[in-house]
Design a protein around this motif. Structure first.
Motif, mmCIF file in Angstrom:
data_model
loop_
_atom_site.group_PDB
_atom_site.id
_atom_site.type_symbol
_atom_site.label_atom_id
_atom_site.label_comp_id
_atom_site.label_asym_id
_atom_site.label_seq_id
_atom_site.Cartn_x
_atom_site.Cartn_y
_atom_site.Cartn_z
ATOM 1 N N GLN A 84 -61.020 42.568 3.116
ATOM 2 C CA GLN A 84 -60.410 41.635 4.060
ATOM 3 C C GLN A 84 -58.961 42.018 4.359
ATOM 4 O O GLN A 84 -58.524 41.980 5.501
ATOM 5 N N ILE A 85 -58.231 42.405 3.304
ATOM 6 C CA ILE A 85 -56.834 42.787 3.529
ATOM 7 C C ILE A 85 -56.765 44.012 4.436
ATOM 8 O O ILE A 85 -55.972 44.061 5.372
ATOM 9 N N ASN B 26 -60.262 34.612 -0.505
ATOM 10 C CA ASN B 26 -60.928 35.854 -0.871
ATOM 11 C C ASN B 26 -60.516 36.355 -2.232
ATOM 12 O O ASN B 26 -61.331 36.832 -3.009
ATOM 13 N N LYS B 27 -59.231 36.251 -2.503
ATOM 14 C CA LYS B 27 -58.727 36.738 -3.795
ATOM 15 C C LYS B 27 -59.325 35.918 -4.922
ATOM 16 O O LYS B 27 -59.793 36.456 -5.916
ATOM 17 N N ASN C 242 -56.914 35.110 2.874
ATOM 18 C CA ASN C 242 -56.659 36.070 1.792
ATOM 19 C C ASN C 242 -56.690 35.404 0.436
ATOM 20 O O ASN C 242 -57.229 35.948 -0.526
ATOM 21 N N ASN D 265 -64.734 45.351 -2.991
ATOM 22 C CA ASN D 265 -64.374 43.952 -3.214
ATOM 23 C C ASN D 265 -63.978 43.292 -1.892
ATOM 24 O O ASN D 265 -63.149 43.805 -1.154
ATOM 25 N N GLN D 266 -64.594 42.154 -1.618
ATOM 26 C CA GLN D 266 -64.332 41.412 -0.389
ATOM 27 C C GLN D 266 -62.847 41.258 -0.098
ATOM 28 O O GLN D 266 -62.405 41.385 1.032
ATOM 29 N N TYR D 267 -62.127 40.909 -1.155
ATOM 30 C CA TYR D 267 -60.702 40.616 -1.014
ATOM 31 C C TYR D 267 -59.970 41.817 -0.441
ATOM 32 O O TYR D 267 -59.217 41.713 0.525
ATOM 33 N N TYR D 268 -60.225 42.996 -1.026
ATOM 34 C CA TYR D 268 -59.532 44.185 -0.542
ATOM 35 C C TYR D 268 -60.000 44.566 0.851
ATOM 36 O O TYR D 268 -59.209 44.956 1.704
ATOM 37 N N GLN E 53 -72.484 40.378 3.041
ATOM 38 C CA GLN E 53 -71.073 40.236 3.390
ATOM 39 C C GLN E 53 -70.341 41.559 3.344
ATOM 40 O O GLN E 53 -69.520 41.855 4.205
ATOM 41 N N PHE F 96 -57.229 43.014 7.947
ATOM 42 C CA PHE F 96 -56.018 42.438 8.544
ATOM 43 C C PHE F 96 -54.968 43.517 8.814
ATOM 44 O O PHE F 96 -54.250 43.451 9.811
ATOM 45 N N LEU G 280 -62.272 37.235 13.543
ATOM 46 C CA LEU G 280 -62.161 37.533 12.113
ATOM 47 C C LEU G 280 -61.712 36.313 11.329
ATOM 48 O O LEU G 280 -61.950 36.206 10.134
ATOM 49 N N GLN H 237 -69.819 31.459 2.971
ATOM 50 C CA GLN H 237 -70.618 32.697 2.972
ATOM 51 C C GLN H 237 -70.789 33.254 1.566
ATOM 52 O O GLN H 237 -71.833 33.778 1.224
ATOM 53 N N ASN I 204 -63.173 36.717 -5.209
ATOM 54 C CA ASN I 204 -63.607 38.063 -5.559
ATOM 55 C C ASN I 204 -62.806 38.727 -6.672
ATOM 56 O O ASN I 204 -63.263 39.672 -7.274
#
Lengths: 313, 384
Positions: free
Chosen positions: A11-12, B99-100, B96, A6-9, A146, A15, A222, B128, B103
């Protein structure tokens, strides 16, 4: 698997890794017992150098990031030579001032686009995937473009962090590392033993600045956008708190601190408006019960003994 | 004994913490579980500055959106669900949050973030991922250059400021002016640049340009210098706090000429802080609650009934944004298809909102007229 990708995870985690690299940068200067609060300043020098090189001069990212680090490191030598004559709280204030000076200079320069910041910075992910596709590796089975780019960034960051950890552990066992430790333990005694304290302090300062500058370059690529606001005083405090929370005895300390402090606000998202209150309360509690940081030499010894005993049984 | 005390204290702290967590879990549950609106509801994510220094802006946006959501759902043509995330005015937090929402919550579209910088950081992510994102307060240059999926209904400074300048030049026959702006605020600098360009276009001479910084409180040096040059008007680009203090100081040292401001002037707080000194301050605003218009009157009364205050520009623009999404959703005929929603959003025109007649241009910026306002006797009134 879906959750991991998952993109969200992703991304975290990205970071977390960038912050962990910043954690290593503050660990570097702390390992000589110097409290430097200039890391956000070095980070911004790295970030801006790197962003200007890639956006305006068309440099490839893999070159621009180390150049950003080198620029930060170079400035740190100029600043460090006079500043490192100060110790303790005085050094902290001087470096804090330095961070603000950098921010104000960036705010007023044309090339940095002043308060408007630099936007439209190409992302690391797309750069890496482009590079790979030029070698004929474009898609990895079933992943979106992505996900691929984020995974690639992740691999690169893990590699950099692993290298830094390896470097630091090796450094600690070297002559330089021993000198750092002796300066941290007692500067006058170290000097009396014939250690060139200015040289070693400056070395640690420059190394820390290099790492912070690289982290700045990475984060610029980023977040697509950097402005002077991103590197203000609160950023310094954030970086310092990685080391304060995680402990600064061992390199793993700031990394764990970065992990916790980056994840926590996201984990607490479900608490909506109470999020930051809980975050603050947790910080206070942790500091009240572990003022030396979560991980110290004793912690490692304790767990080694405990786990060792279990294995022996 | 000491150990016992520590243990007791720990217990108490953890207990309090658990209680707060449990308490707020319960508190936020209705908001999170608003899926009960129906299976066909379109889920729209909102990223707003809900805590920290600019929380007032985010709060207004939330109120405007909530009001619009209730009305739209009551009408029943489309059902909308809102999921809020706080960005704290911080770029990485905004990334974030976006994204949350994309996704994890699988939203069909996004509204926000509040600040232009946050949009520059998080807009590319939405673009994107091919999720439409609409800024309701992101006025900086170049926002929609991020990509095809980035929209805004915030009137960019480049469109509002020239209208105010032109109007002031005509009304007051301005020949030579002085300029002041806050040089450490991205948005104020951008406003200053547009203002300088607009003055050039109107053939007005700039006698002097003075700068200050956000949170400055003393402007006597700059204003004394400007006063000696005897300009016909003074142009100011800053947030309302500094703008109000500039006005106050200027009137104090005997400057009586009109002031023309960027969007920062467009706040009731300006009058509250500057008082009498705010008279003859001119600003272009997409939002004017006093306008004679049925739609606006209804919005103002409903908003007042619900929150007991007059809606500001942030609330009004967010309110319109959700209505724009609603009509785009209706046209797209799907509450989950992001690409279809984008395409129907891009064709929106002749939309009547509380901020006036609205359409997107080919670069997904708003095409709309601003109302030029002037402060008279402590009230914003239309400059005609």
């Amino acid at each position: 698997m879906d959750i991991i990708l998952n993109q969200y995870y992703l991304q975290i985690v990205i970071f977390v890794l960038v912050n962990a690299i910043l954690g290593v940068s503050i660990y570097m200067t702390l390992s000589t017992g110097q409290l430097s609060l200039g890391n956000a300043g070095f980070m911004s020098i790295g970030a801006y150098t790197c962003a200007i090189l890639t956006v305006k001069a068309g440099f490839p990212v893999y070159l621009a990031i180390p150049i950003g680090g080198a620029a930060a490191s170079f400035i740190s030598l100029i600043i460090g030579y006079p500043a490192l004559r100060l110790t303790g709280i005085y050094l902290a204030i001087a470096t804090l001032g330095f961070g603000e000076v950098v921010r104000v200079i960036i705010l007023n320069l044309k090339i940095t686009n002043g308060a408007l910041g630099i936007s439209g910075i190409p992302t690391l992910g797309t750069k890496i995937s482009k590079m790979l596709s030029s070698f004929g590796l474009s898609r990895f089975g079933g992943l979106t473009a992505q996900q691929t780019s984020n995974l690639l960034v992740l691999v690169v960051l893990i590699f950099i962090l692993a290298f830094l950890v390896f470097f630091c552990t090796r450094l600690n066992r070297s002559r330089v590392g021993r000198a750092f430790a002796s300066i941290k333990a007692d500067e006058s005694a170290a000097e009396a033993m014939g250690i060139n304290t200015t040289y070693y302090k400056l070395l640690a300062f420059a190394l820390g600045a290099f790492i912070a500058g690289m982290a700045g370059g990475l984060s610029a690529h980023l977040t697509f956008f950097i402005g002077p606001k991103d590197f203000a005083y609160h950023r310094t405090v954030e970086i310092l708190s990685f080391a304060v929370l995680g402990g600064s005895d061992l390199i793993i300390g700031p990394i764990v601190g970065a992990l916790l402090l980056t994840m926590l606000p996201e984990l607490l998202r479900s608490a909506s408006e109470y999020r930051l209150m809980i975050y603050g309360a947790l910080m206070v509690i942790m500091m009240a019960f572990r003022p030396q940081g979560l991980i110290s030499k004793e912690t490692v010894r304790f767990w080694k003994r405990k786990l060792g005993r279990r294995i022996n049984q | 004994m000491k150990k016992g005390l520590t243990k007791w204290l720990t217990g108490m702290m953890i207990g309090t913490l658990l209680l707060t967590t449990a308490g707020c879990g319960g508190g936020s549950a209705p908001a999170a579980n608003s899926e009960s609106e129906g299976a066909g509801a379109a889920k729209i994510g909102v990223v707003a500055y809900l805590s920290g220094g600019g929380a007032a802006y985010g709060q207004s946006q939330k109120e405007g959106l909530d009001l619009a959501k209730d009305e739209i759902n009551a009408l029943g043509k489309v059902k909308i669900d809102l999921v809020y995330e706080d960005s704290r005015g911080n770029n990485t937090e905004a990334i974030n949050a976006v994204n949350k929402l994309i996704n994890k919550d699988n939203v069909v579209a996004l509204i926000g973030p509040t600040l232009s910088g946050e949009m520059f950081a998080s807009g590319p992510i939405a673009n994107q991922s091919e999720v439409p994102i609409m800024g309701t307060s992101t006025t900086a240059e170049g926002i929609t250059d991020i990509g095809e999926f980035v929209f805004r209904n915030a009137l960019p400074e480049s469109s509002a400021v020239p209208q105010a300048v032109k109007m002031a030049v005509q009304k007051y026959n301005l020949k030579k002016v002085a300029m002041m702006y806050s040089s450490n605020n991205d948005w104020a600098v951008s406003g200053y640049k547009t203002m300088a360009q607009a003055l050039k276009d109107n053939g007005v001479e700039v006698l002097a340009t003075e700068t200050f910084a956000d949170k400055d409180t003393d402007f006597s040096a700059q204003l004394t210098k400007i006063s000696s040059l005897k300009p016909d008007a003074i142009m100011v680009s800053s947030l309302y706090q500094e703008a109000a203090l500039v006005l106050k100081k200027a009137r104090e040292i005997g400057i009586t000429v009109p002031f023309v401001g960027t969007n920062g002037f467009n706040s009731p707080e300006l009058i509250k802080i500057a008082g009498q000194a705010a008279d003859d301050a001119i600003v272009a605003s997409p939002w004017y609650p006093g306008k004679e218009n049925e739609k606006i009157t209804k919005f103002v009364t409903d908003y007042k009934a619900k929150y007991n205050k007059i809606p500001d520009q942030f609330a009004a623009q967010s309110y319109d944004a959700l209505y724009i999404y609603a009509s785009a959703l209706e046209k797209a005929g799907s509450s989950t298809d992001r690409a279809k929603l984008r395409d129907s959003l891009a064709t929106i025109k002749d939309f009547q909102g509380v901020t006036g007649k609205f359409a997107f241009d080919e670069k997904r910026n708003p095409l709309m007229d601003a109302t030029v306002l002037i402060v008279k006797d402590g009230q914003f009134t239309e400059l005609k």
